[in-house]
Design a protein around this motif. Structure first.
Motif, PDB file in Angstrom:
ATOM      1  N   ASP A 107       0.813  -1.218   0.000  1.00  0.00           N
ATOM      2  CA  ASP A 107       0.000   0.000   0.000  1.00  0.00           C
ATOM      3  C   ASP A 107       0.847   1.269   0.000  1.00  0.00           C
ATOM      4  N   TRP A 108       1.999   1.232   0.724  1.00  0.00           N
ATOM      5  CA  TRP A 108       2.863   2.420   0.838  1.00  0.00           C
ATOM      6  C   TRP A 108       4.287   2.051   0.390  1.00  0.00           C
ATOM      7  N   PRO A 109       4.453   1.751  -0.850  1.00  0.00           N
ATOM      8  CA  PRO A 109       5.774   1.253  -1.310  1.00  0.00           C
ATOM      9  C   PRO A 109       6.902   2.258  -1.108  1.00  0.00           C
ATOM     10  N   ALA A 110       6.599   3.525  -1.150  1.00  0.00           N
ATOM     11  CA  ALA A 110       7.669   4.531  -1.044  1.00  0.00           C
ATOM     12  C   ALA A 110       8.287   4.562   0.348  1.00  0.00           C
ATOM     13  N   THR A 111       7.493   4.253   1.347  1.00  0.00           N
ATOM     14  CA  THR A 111       7.996   4.374   2.726  1.00  0.00           C
ATOM     15  C   THR A 111       8.135   3.037   3.448  1.00  0.00           C
ATOM     16  N   HIS A 112       7.356   2.042   3.031  1.00  0.00           N
ATOM     17  CA  HIS A 112       7.300   0.810   3.819  1.00  0.00           C
ATOM     18  C   HIS A 112       7.891  -0.409   3.117  1.00  0.00           C
ATOM     19  N   ALA A 113       8.578  -0.172   1.997  1.00  0.00           N
ATOM     20  CA  ALA A 113       9.119  -1.326   1.259  1.00  0.00           C
ATOM     21  C   ALA A 113      10.095  -2.126   2.101  1.00  0.00           C
ATOM     22  N   HIS A 114      10.827  -1.434   2.956  1.00  0.00           N
ATOM     23  CA  HIS A 114      11.853  -2.138   3.759  1.00  0.00           C
ATOM     24  C   HIS A 114      11.570  -2.051   5.257  1.00  0.00           C
ATOM     25  N   LEU A 115      10.331  -1.658   5.599  1.00  0.00           N
ATOM     26  CA  LEU A 115      10.011  -1.487   7.023  1.00  0.00           C
ATOM     27  C   LEU A 115       9.335  -2.757   7.549  1.00  0.00           C
ATOM     28  N   LYS A 116       9.898  -3.313   8.598  1.00  0.00           N
ATOM     29  CA  LYS A 116       9.366  -4.561   9.167  1.00  0.00           C
ATOM     30  C   LYS A 116       8.955  -4.314  10.618  1.00  0.00           C
ATOM     31  N   ALA A 117       7.808  -4.869  10.971  1.00  0.00           N
ATOM     32  CA  ALA A 117       7.342  -4.760  12.352  1.00  0.00           C
ATOM     33  C   ALA A 117       7.612  -6.073  13.088  1.00  0.00           C
ATOM     34  N   ALA A 118       7.966  -5.962  14.350  1.00  0.00           N
ATOM     35  CA  ALA A 118       8.213  -7.171  15.160  1.00  0.00           C
ATOM     36  C   ALA A 118       7.930  -6.847  16.622  1.00  0.00           C
ATOM     37  N   LEU A 119       7.639  -7.897  17.387  1.00  0.00           N
ATOM     38  CA  LEU A 119       7.335  -7.706  18.808  1.00  0.00           C
ATOM     39  C   LEU A 119       8.608  -7.615  19.640  1.00  0.00           C
ATOM     40  N   GLY A 120       8.495  -6.905  20.733  1.00  0.00           N
ATOM     41  CA  GLY A 120       9.593  -6.848  21.704  1.00  0.00           C
ATOM     42  C   GLY A 120       8.999  -6.729  23.095  1.00  0.00           C
ATOM     43  N   PRO A 121       9.798  -6.954  24.128  1.00  0.00           N
ATOM     44  CA  PRO A 121       9.275  -6.842  25.490  1.00  0.00           C
ATOM     45  C   PRO A 121       9.203  -5.387  25.946  1.00  0.00           C
ATOM     46  N   VAL A 122       8.228  -5.072  26.793  1.00  0.00           N
ATOM     47  CA  VAL A 122       8.152  -3.728  27.376  1.00  0.00           C
ATOM     48  C   VAL A 122       9.229  -3.596  28.456  1.00  0.00           C
ATOM     49  N   ALA A 123       9.323  -4.618  29.284  1.00  0.00           N
ATOM     50  CA  ALA A 123      10.299  -4.590  30.377  1.00  0.00           C
ATOM     51  C   ALA A 123      11.621  -5.114  29.851  1.00  0.00           C
ATOM     52  N   SER A 124      12.499  -4.200  29.486  1.00  0.00           N
ATOM     53  CA  SER A 124      13.789  -4.648  28.958  1.00  0.00           C
ATOM     54  C   SER A 124      14.830  -4.593  30.063  1.00  0.00           C
ATOM     55  N   SER A 125      15.798  -5.458  29.928  1.00  0.00           N
ATOM     56  CA  SER A 125      16.834  -5.555  30.954  1.00  0.00           C
ATOM     57  C   SER A 125      17.722  -4.311  30.951  1.00  0.00           C
ATOM     58  N   LEU A 126      18.148  -3.883  32.142  1.00  0.00           N
ATOM     59  CA  LEU A 126      19.063  -2.749  32.241  1.00  0.00           C
ATOM     60  C   LEU A 126      20.478  -3.153  31.860  1.00  0.00           C
ATOM     61  N   VAL A 127      20.732  -4.461  31.873  1.00  0.00           N
ATOM     62  CA  VAL A 127      22.070  -4.962  31.523  1.00  0.00           C
ATOM     63  C   VAL A 127      21.948  -5.669  30.182  1.00  0.00           C
ATOM     64  N   ARG A 128      22.535  -5.098  29.169  1.00  0.00           N
ATOM     65  CA  ARG A 128      22.341  -5.639  27.825  1.00  0.00           C
ATOM     66  C   ARG A 128      23.570  -6.349  27.284  1.00  0.00           C
TER      67      ARG A 128
END
Lengths: 92, 893
Positions: B315-336
C-alpha cells in the motif's frame, strides 16, 4: 490370602500354602515367591504371623503361621466383588 | 531322612539377622523335603530340595540387598519435636548455625532476586507478560523507525493476534509543585487506550478518555501516587485543580496507584493527540504497545506482523518497502551486554558455593553434637532402629535448624533487596526513579530459591553427619562400650577449618582498604568549601535544537551569575570531585616517569572540558603560565591547562609551559578531546593546583583542562548535558530555588537534574563503600565465629572421644601440661596453618596495594588477637579434659 483363609490359622504357613495353590490350580509355585508375597502382605497389614509349636517332621523347628487380618479379609472381599462385578454377563 | 546339611547351613548363614526366621525356613525346608521323600525317590527329593534351597538363598540375598539400599527417610512429628528440643539444648550451635545459614541464605536469595530483576524483568501488571512493544525496523538503513503514527492508526482497532493497541511518547516539561517550586519532569503522553490495556484503575478520579485526546480538548493530566504524596502532601482536593505544566494550566483528573509508572518510570500522563491523517513515516515519533490475544503466542503474532508489514509495503511502497514490524518486550533488561549478563548470572553460582561452604561448617558443628550422642545412637540401633531411621532423625533435626535459618534469611533477604534496589537507583541512576518493573521486593521465585538453598543446606548439615555417625553402628553395638568405633574428623574438616581461619585473617585487610578509601574520598578537599558550591546537570530537552540548548545554557549561566549571593558560575562537562574520566596522552619530548608499555608508552590522566570562568569559580589562580582565555575557545582547541599532579607525575617537575601533549585514548564521558589523527599537538599554557579531578583511591598521572565546546567542535560528538557550578554565599536552599526558577525561565524544556551541593557529589560513592565495608565486616565476623566454633567442635569432640585415654594417662601420672599439649596439638596446628595462609595472602596483597606500615602493624596485632581468641576457644574443652576422673573414665572397662 485365599489359601491362608482356607487353611485356617492352625495350618496356614508357607509350605502348606504353596502345596494348596499347587493342588488347586495345578500349577506349582516357588516357595521363595510365597515367602516374598507373605512378607509384602504382612508389611501392608493384610496378614499377621506368629511362630507355631515345634514339630518333629520339621526337625523340631517351629512353623510361622499366618492369619489374615481384618484389613486383609476386607481387601479379599473387595477384590472378589470387583472381579464378580466385572465378569457378570461376560461369557468366559 | 533330613534335608541336605549344606542346604540348611546355607540358609542359616544367610538368615543370621533373625535366628527365629532361620529356624522357620530350615523347618519349612525339612517339611517339604519329607513330603518329597514320601512322594519321590530319595535322590529326586535331594535334587529338588537342593534347587529349592538355592532359590530360598537367592531370595534371602535379595531381601538383604533391599534392606541395605538407601530408603527415603520418613519423618514424624516426634522427630520435629526432638529437633526443636535440640535447638534449645545446644543454644550456641543454634545461634551460630542459624545465624550463619540465615546470612548465607539471605545473600543467596537476595542476589538471585536482584539478578532476576536485572536480567529477566517482568511487568508487574495484570497479565503483564502479554503486553508487548510493536517495534519497526528499516532493513536498508538498519535503523529503528518510530515515526509510525500511520501504522498505529491502521492497526489500532486490533489485528488477528493483537488487541488493545496503545501509543505513547515522552515529553520534558517543568511542573510547578505543591510547594511552589518549578521542577523538570518527564511526561508520558499516551493514547487513552493505554489504561484499559494495562488494566489498572486510578485510586482517585478517572483515567484519560477519547474526549481528552481531541485536538481542541482542554489540557488534562494524571499524576502518579508517589509524586502526589511526595510533592503535594497527598492533597485530597487535587483532582480538578489546575497546575502549571510548563506555561499551560493543566487540570488534574486522577491519581494512579503506587508503583504504576507505565510504560517505564513516568509519574505524569497526558493524552497523546495524534494526527489521524498523518502520512506514512511522518509525524511525531511514538512507541506502539499492544496486548497478545488470549491463546496467541509471540511467534504467531510475529508471523502475522510479517504479513501485515508486507501488506503495508504494497500500500505504501515509497515508505514501507523495507520497514518490518516485530514484537519486543516492554520490560527490557538494564544490563544488555552479553558478557555483563553472563557475569551477573554467574553470581548465582557464587551464592550457592557460599551456602555450601557455610553449611559445611554447620555440618561440622552438627557432627560434633552428634558425636556426643553416640551412646544414644548405639542404644537406638540396639532397640531395632534401622540406619535409615537414624538418618531420618538427623535430617529432621537439620531441617528444623534450616527452616529457622530460612525464615530469618528470607526476612533478611527482603531487607537486602530493598537496600540493593535503592542503592542501585542512587548510584547507577543518579537517584532517578527506576523502571516500575524493578520493585524492591522479594519475588515468589526468589523465596522458592531461598527455600531450595535451605534444603541444600539441610542435605549437607543433616545427611553428611548422619551418614558418618551411623556408619558401622552395628559393629560399635557389639563392642563393650560406645565410642570405640573410630569416629574422627577427616581431612576435609581440617581443610575447612584452615580455610576459614585464613579467610578470617584475610578479610580485615579488605575492610581496611575499603575504609581507607572511604576516608580518602570523604576527606578530599578542593581549596574552597564544597558545601558552598551548588551543582546541577543541565540536559537537552525533547525537541530542543542545538542552538536553543546552547542559548539556554548561556542564559542560565548569565542569570545565575547575576543572582544575588552568587560569587562565581561555571559550566563544564565534569566538575571537581566527580569521575573525570580515563584518558591517555603522549608528551612531545617524553615524560619524566617511565612510560608504561601497557599504556602504549602513554600516560594515564584525567580530563575535563571547562569554560573560561571555571578556575575563578573554584578560586584556582595559575601557579605558572596563564589560565584559558576567550581566545583559546575560538576554533579547534590547541591549548590546555594542567594541574600540579601532571607536572609532578608526568613531567617530573620540569617546566610544563610550552610543552605539548596528544591524546591517544579518550574517556567515554563528556567532551571528547581532539582526535590525534587529524589535530595538532595541544600546548600547555598554564598550571593550576589539584582540584580533585578523580577519586583519590585510584590516582592517575595528572589532570588536563580543555576548552569547553558544547557543539563538540574538534571532538566526536556534541554534548547533550553539562554541569553547572555556582559558588553561593547564602543559604543553599535559596540558591537551589533560584537555579530552578532561572532554568524554567530560560527554556521550559531544558532538563535540570542532580541539583545538590558539591559536597554531596561523593556522598553516594562513600555510602556505597561504607555498605561494602560493612558487608565485609559482617562476613569477616561470621567467618571468625564459624572458625572458632569449628575449633571448639574439634576440641570438644577430641575430649569426648579420648576420655578413656585421658583417664588412663592421668591414672599413669601424666603431667597436666603434657596432657593439654596432646589434646591441643591438632587444633593448634589447624589454627597455625590457617593464620599462616591468611597472613601470607594479606602481606602479599599489601605489597600490591601499597599498604602502609601502619596497616601491616595493625594486621600483625590482629593476628595476635586471632591466636588469643583461638586459644580461648580451646580453654573450655581443655579444662574439661583436665577434670576427667580416671576412675569414672575407666569404669566402663
Amino acid at each position: 490370602m485365599v489359601a491362608a483363609m482356607r487353611l485356617g490359622e492352625d495350618d496356614a504357613h508357607a509350605v502348606s500354602i504353596a502345596a494348596d495353590i499347587a493342588e488347586r490350580t495345578g500349577r506349582s509355585v516357588r516357595r521363595a515367591s510365597v515367602y516374598m508375597t507373605l512378607q509384602r502382605l504382612e508389611e501392608k497389614g493384610f496378614l499377621s504371623t506368629a511362630l507355631g509349636e515345634s514339630r518333629p517332621e520339621r526337625g523340631g523347628k517351629p512353623r510361622r503361621l499366618v492369619t489374615p487380618t481384618r484389613a486383609g479379609l476386607a481387601a479379599v472381599r473387595t477384590t472378589m466383588a470387583g472381579i464378580l462385578a466385572m465378569t457378570r454377563g461376560v461369557k468366559i | 531322612m533330613s534335608a541336605p546339611r549344606w542346604a540348611t547351613s546355607l540358609i542359616r548363614r544367610l538368615a543370621t539377622h533373625d535366628p527365629a526366621e532361620a529356624d522357620v525356613l530350615v523347618g519349612d525346608l525339612e517339611e517339604a523335603h519329607q513330603a518329597r521323600v514320601d512322594r519321590h525317590n530319595p535322590v529326586m527329593a535331594i535334587a529338588l530340595t537342593t534347587l529349592e534351597a538355592l532359590d530360598i538363598a537367592f531370595m534371602l540375598v535379595r531381601r538383604r540387598l533391599r534392606a541395605r539400599a538407601p530408603r527415603v527417610p520418613s519423618f514424624s512429628w516426634l522427630d520435629v519435636k526432638v529437633g526443636l528440643r535440640m535447638l534449645v539444648r545446644y543454644p550456641v550451635l543454634t545461634l551460630v548455625g542459624t545465624g550463619s545459614l540465615a546470612l548465607a541464605i539471605a545473600l543467596g536469595a537476595s542476589a538471585f532476586a536482584f539478578i532476576t530483576l536485572m536480567l529477566w524483568p517482568r511487568l508487574p501488571l495484570p497479565d503483564g507478560d502479554r503486553i508487548v512493544v510493536v517495534g519497526f525496523h528499516d532493513d536498508v538503513s538498519n535503523q529503528p523507525e518510530s515515526r509510525v503514527v500511520a501504522d498505529f492508526v491502521r492497526w489500532r482497532d486490533g489485528t488477528g493476534t493483537l488487541t488493545d493497541f496503545a501509543a505513547g511518547r515522552s515529553q520534558g516539561r517543568n511542573l510547578t509543585m505543591g510547594d511552589g517550586l518549578i521542577e523538570p519532569v518527564v511526561v508520558a503522553e499516551v493514547t487513552p487506550s493505554a489504561f484499559p490495556m494495562t488494566r489498572v484503575s486510578p485510586i482517585v478520579g478517572r483515567v484519560l478518555n477519547d474526549a481528552d485526546a481531541a485536538v481542541a480538548a482542554p489540557p488534562v493530566m494524571l499524576l502518579g501516587e508517589h509524586l502526589w504524596r511526595e510533592r503535594f502532601d497527598a492533597a485530597s482536593g487535587i483532582v480538578g485543580r489546575n497546575l502549571m505544566l510548563g506555561d499551560i494550566p493543566t487540570t488534574v483528573i486522577g491519581i494512579m496507584p503506587e508503583g504504576y509508572r507505565f510504560p517505564s518510570n513516568y509519574e505524569i500522563w497526558q493524552p497523546l493527540k495524534l494526527d489521524a491523517m498523518a502520512a506514512p513515516r511522518t509525524g511525531a515519533p511514538i512507541r506502539m504497545f499492544a496486548r497478545l490475544r488470549p491463546g496467541v503466542t509471540s511467534a504467531q503474532a510475529n508471523a502475522e506482523l510479517a504479513v501485515l508489514s508486507g501488506e503495508a509495503a504494497v500500500d505504501w511502497p515509497a515508505t514501507h518497502a523495507h520497514l518490518k514490524a516485530a514484537l519486543g518486550p516492554v520490560a527490557s533488561s538494564l544490563v544488555r551486554d552479553p558478557a555483563e549478563r553472563m557475569a551477573l548470572a554467574s553470581l548465582n553460582g557464587a551464592a550457592c558455593l557460599l551456602v555450601l561452604l557455610v553449611s559445611g561448617n554447620v555440618a561440622l558443628l552438627m557432627f560434633a553434637r552428634a558425636a556426643t550422642r553416640e551412646s544414644e545412637i548405639v542404644v537406638r540401633a540396639a532397640l531395632g532402629a534401622s540406619r535409615a531411621r537414624l538418618i531420618a532423625q538427623f535430617v529432621a533435626e537439620a531441617l528444623v535448624l534450616n527452616a529457622l535459618a530460612a525464615a530469618v534469611g528470607l526476612w533478611l533477604a527482603q531487607r537486602t533487596i530493598e537496600w540493593g534496589v535503592m542503592t542501585f537507583a542512587r548510584v547507577a541512576m543518579d537517584g532517578e526513579l527506576l523502571p516500575f518493573w524493578v520493585t524492591p521486593s522479594l519475588p515468589p521465585i526468589s523465596i522458592a530459591y531461598g527455600v531450595g538453598l535451605a534444603l541444600l543446606a539441610t542435605t549437607t548439615t543433616g545427611v553428611l553427619p548422619a551418614m558418618k555417625m551411623t556408619r558401622g553402628v552395628s559393629s560399635r553395638l557389639r563392642q563393650t562400650s560406645a565410642g570405640g568405633g573410630g569416629l574422627k574428623f577427616g581431612g576435609v574438616w581440617t581443610l575447612l577449618i584452615v580455610g576459614q581461619i585464613a579467610l578470617t585473617v584475610y578479610t580485615p585487610s579488605m575492610v581496611f582498604v575499603l575504609r581507607r578509601d572511604m576516608r580518602l574520598e570523604a576527606n578530599e578537599r578542593i581549596g574552597v568549601p564544597a558545601e558552598q558550591i551548588l551543582t546541577a546537570r543541565l540536559g537537552i530537552g525533547n525537541g530542543m535544537t542545538r542552538a536553543q540548548f546552547e542559548a539556554a545554557i548561556d542564559r542560565v549561566r548569565d542569570d545565575m551569575a547575576a543572582a544575588p549571593g552568587t560569587a562565581g558560575v561555571t559550566i563544564a562537562d565534569k566538575l571537581p570531585l566527580m569521575w573525570n574520566g580515563y584518558y591517555r596522552v603522549l608528551v612531545d619530548d617524553g615524560g619524566a616517569a617511565p612510560p608504561n608499555p601497557d599504556h602504549g608508552n602513554a600516560y594515564p590522566i584525567n580530563t575535563a572540558a571547562v569554560d573560561a570562568g571555571f578556575f575563578s569559580a573554584f578560586d584556582a589562580p595559575p601557579l605558572a603560565g596563564r589560565l584559558l582565555t576567550s581566545a583559546d575557545y575560538i576554533g579547534v582547541p590547541h591549548t590546555v591547562v594542567v594541574n600540579q599532579s601532571f607536572v609532578d607525575r608526568v613531567l617530573g617537575g620540569r617546566n610544563p609551559i610550552g610543552r605539548r601533549i596528544r591524546y591517544v585514548r579518550a574517556g567515554n564521558d563528556g567532551q571528547r578531546p581532539p582526535d590525534a589523527t587529524v589535530q595538532p599537538w595541544l600546548e600547555i599554557v598554564g598550571v593550576v593546583r589539584d582540584l580533585a579531578m578523580v577519586s583519590p583511591t585510584s590516582p592517575n598521572g595528572g589532570g588536563v583542562y580543555l576548552p569547553l565546546h558544547l557543539d563538540g567542535l574538534g571532538g566526536a560528538g556534541a554534548l547533550n548535558s553539562v554541569m553547572i557550578a555556582a559558588r553561593v554565599s547564602g543559604e543553599m536552599i535559596i540558591a537551589t530555588n533560584v537555579l530552578r526558577s532561572i532554568t524554567g525561565n530560560a527554556d521550559e524544556t531544558l532538563r535540570l537534574s542532580d541539583v545538590q551541593p558539591l559536597s554531596r557529589v561523593r556522598a553516594n560513592g562513600v555510602q556505597t563503600l561504607s555498605y561494602i565495608a560493612r558487608l565485609f565486616s559482617i562476613l569477616s565476623g561470621s567467618a571468625l565465629v564459624l572458625a572458632l566454633s569449628g575449633i571448639y567442635a574439634v576440641m570438644s569432640f577430641a575430649v569426648s572421644r579420648r576420655t578413656r585415654e585421658i583417664g588412663i594417662r592421668v591414672a599413669l601420672g601424666s603431667r597436666p601440661s603434657r596432657l593439654v599439649f596432646t589434646i591441643l596439638w591438632r587444633p593448634l596446628m589447624q589454627m597455625a596453618m590457617g593464620i599462616a595462609v591468611g597472613g601470607a595472602l594479606t602481606f602479599l596483597w599489601a605489597d600490591d596495594l601499597g599498604l602502609s606500615a601502619a596497616f601491616l602493624a595493625v594486621t600483625a596485632g590482629y593476628l595476635l588477637v586471632m591466636i588469643f581468641v583461638c586459644l580461648l576457644a580451646c580453654i573450655a574443652p581443655a579444662r574439661r579434659a583436665m577434670r576427667v576422673d580416671p576412675i569414672a573414665a575407666l569404669r566402663n572397662d
